[in-house]
Design an enzyme around this catalytic site. Structure first.
Site, PDB file in Angstrom:
ATOM      1  N   ARG A 102      20.264 -60.328  -9.456  1.00  0.00           N
ATOM      2  CA  ARG A 102      19.128 -60.197  -8.531  1.00  0.00           C
ATOM      3  C   ARG A 102      18.110 -61.253  -8.910  1.00  0.00           C
ATOM      4  NH1 ARG A 102      15.995 -54.740  -6.668  1.00  0.00           N
ATOM      5  NH2 ARG A 102      17.942 -54.639  -5.484  1.00  0.00           N
ATOM      6  N   HIS A 129      20.551 -59.401   1.115  1.00  0.00           N
ATOM      7  CA  HIS A 129      20.863 -58.217   0.300  1.00  0.00           C
ATOM      8  C   HIS A 129      22.220 -57.691   0.792  1.00  0.00           C
ATOM      9  CE1 HIS A 129      20.401 -55.031  -2.419  1.00  0.00           C
ATOM     10  NE2 HIS A 129      19.364 -54.387  -1.923  1.00  0.00           N
ATOM     11  N   ASP A 224      12.063 -51.598   6.711  1.00  0.00           N
ATOM     12  CA  ASP A 224      11.950 -51.939   5.284  1.00  0.00           C
ATOM     13  C   ASP A 224      10.462 -52.193   5.014  1.00  0.00           C
ATOM     14  OD1 ASP A 224      12.424 -52.761   2.673  1.00  0.00           O
ATOM     15  OD2 ASP A 224      13.297 -54.699   3.217  1.00  0.00           O
ATOM     16  N   CYS A 264      16.285 -49.073   3.476  1.00  0.00           N
ATOM     17  CA  CYS A 264      17.000 -49.406   2.237  1.00  0.00           C
ATOM     18  C   CYS A 264      16.344 -48.755   1.019  1.00  0.00           C
ATOM     19  CB  CYS A 264      17.061 -50.922   2.064  1.00  0.00           C
ATOM     20  SG  CYS A 264      15.434 -51.703   2.087  1.00  0.00           S
ATOM     21  N   ARG A 292      25.502 -46.647  -1.691  1.00  0.00           N
ATOM     22  CA  ARG A 292      25.455 -47.879  -2.488  1.00  0.00           C
ATOM     23  C   ARG A 292      26.483 -47.783  -3.621  1.00  0.00           C
ATOM     24  NH1 ARG A 292      20.837 -50.868  -2.625  1.00  0.00           N
ATOM     25  NH2 ARG A 292      22.176 -52.270  -3.830  1.00  0.00           N
TER      26      ARG A 292
END
Ligand code: CP
Ligand code: NVA
Length: 308
Positions: A102, A129, A224, A264, A292
């Site tokens: 990341r 992402h 988001d 998210c 996820r």
């Protein structure tokens, strides 16, 4: 065989992405089958930014696949500062079988991947992402069935999460609209690419500045945060620019009655979404968080094993 990375949804074909979403569902149904699938493998997890979901799900995924994860923050390695990204890559590839990373700049993630012989997985950059998008399409499929011809509306900032969802929607033939304030539209190149993919499958990818119009007939409403990690100095001006882009009861009421609400996470309740929507029956945000885990297992297995 050439090593495979997972840096951008744009790099993978619609067929491969569709198979990845389907495989994520299979892993979810039968986690025991993969308990030792990655036994003996080690993965470095480099995080320049904070994370709850991505950190925990990759850590647990590796544990449940029999692999070992080494978690590294900026405080540990100062990626690109203590030594070059290239040198970091050339060290890591001698020890580990893959890297989850990341970063702030997407180029850092891409440079790392280009310098390594082992697979690199983008765990969020300022541009994309992709892991989030794969998990989310598992959630969407579970809730509404096949996505082809359905409609996803993303409300808010044309950011990293929006980019990955938009390209994946296009490649799977789902209609997609990004409704953003002026000046916060998604990257034009991403829109062009996603729209071309969608067109081949008889779907559309559009950008709008009118959230009330955009949400009409939506099967999925997605939002988001208005200020992503790394943009904190812009927070005040963004709060003003996005005021009309909150997902609340009134806005969701204009979508299909059975539309689902997605985020998210982390969410800033009271800003981009109200408590009423977050906690409603239409909200699937914690399913997204769970998925996820399953989809990241599928991504790791797909990249690290020749066969699943
Ligand atoms: N959605 C997501 O990636 O959350 P984290 O930033 O907590 O990992
Ligand atoms: N757009 C957000 C997503 C967090 C998962 C950010 O980049 O901060």
């Amino acid at each position: 065989m050439k090593k495979r990375d997972f840096l951008s949804i744009a790099d993978w074909s619609g067929e491969k992405l569709s198979a990845l979403v389907e495989f994520s569902g299979q892993v979810k149904q039968n986690p025991r089958k993969y308990l030792k699938a990655l036994e003996g493998k080690s993965i470095a997890m480099i995080f320049e930014k904070q994370s709850l979901r991505t950190h925990v799900t990759f850590d647990v995924a590796l544990y449940e696949l029999g692999a070992h994860g080494v978690y590294l923050t900026q405080a540990d390695i100062s990626l690109g500062k203590r030594e070059s990204v290239y040198d970091t890559a050339k060290n890591l590839e001698r020890w580990v079988d893959g890297v989850v990373v990341r970063t702030f700049a997407h180029t850092t993630c891409a440079d790392l991947a280009a310098s390594m012989r082992v697979p690199v997985i983008n765990a969020l950059t300022d541009h994309e992402h992709p892991c989030q998008a794969v998990g989310d399409f598992l959630t969407i499929t579970e809730r509404i069935g096949p996505v082809k011809g359905r409609k996803l509306v993303f409300i808010g900032d044309g950011n990293n999460v929006c980019h990955s969802l938009m390209i994946l929607a296009g490649k799977l033939g789902m209609n997609f609209v990004a409704a953003t304030p002026h000046g916060y539209e998604p990257d034009r190149k991403v829109v062009k690419l996603a729209a071309a993919a969608a067109k081949r499958l008889g779907a559309r990818v559009d950008v709008s500045n009118n959230p009330r119009e955009a949400v009409k007939d939506a099967d999925v409403l997605y939002t988001d945060v208005w200020t992503s990690m790394g943009q904190e100095t812009e927070r005040e001006e963004r709060m003003k620019a996005f005021r009309e882009f909150q997902v609340n009861k009134r806005l969701i009421g204009r979508a299909k009655p059975k539309a689902i609400f997605m985020h998210c996470l982390p969410a800033h309740r009271g800003e981009e979404v109200t408590d009423q929507v977050m906690d409603s029956k239409q909200s699937v945000v914690f399913d997204e968080a769970e998925n996820r885990l399953h989809s990241e297992k599928a991504i790791l297995l797909t990249l690290l094993l020749d066969e699943k």
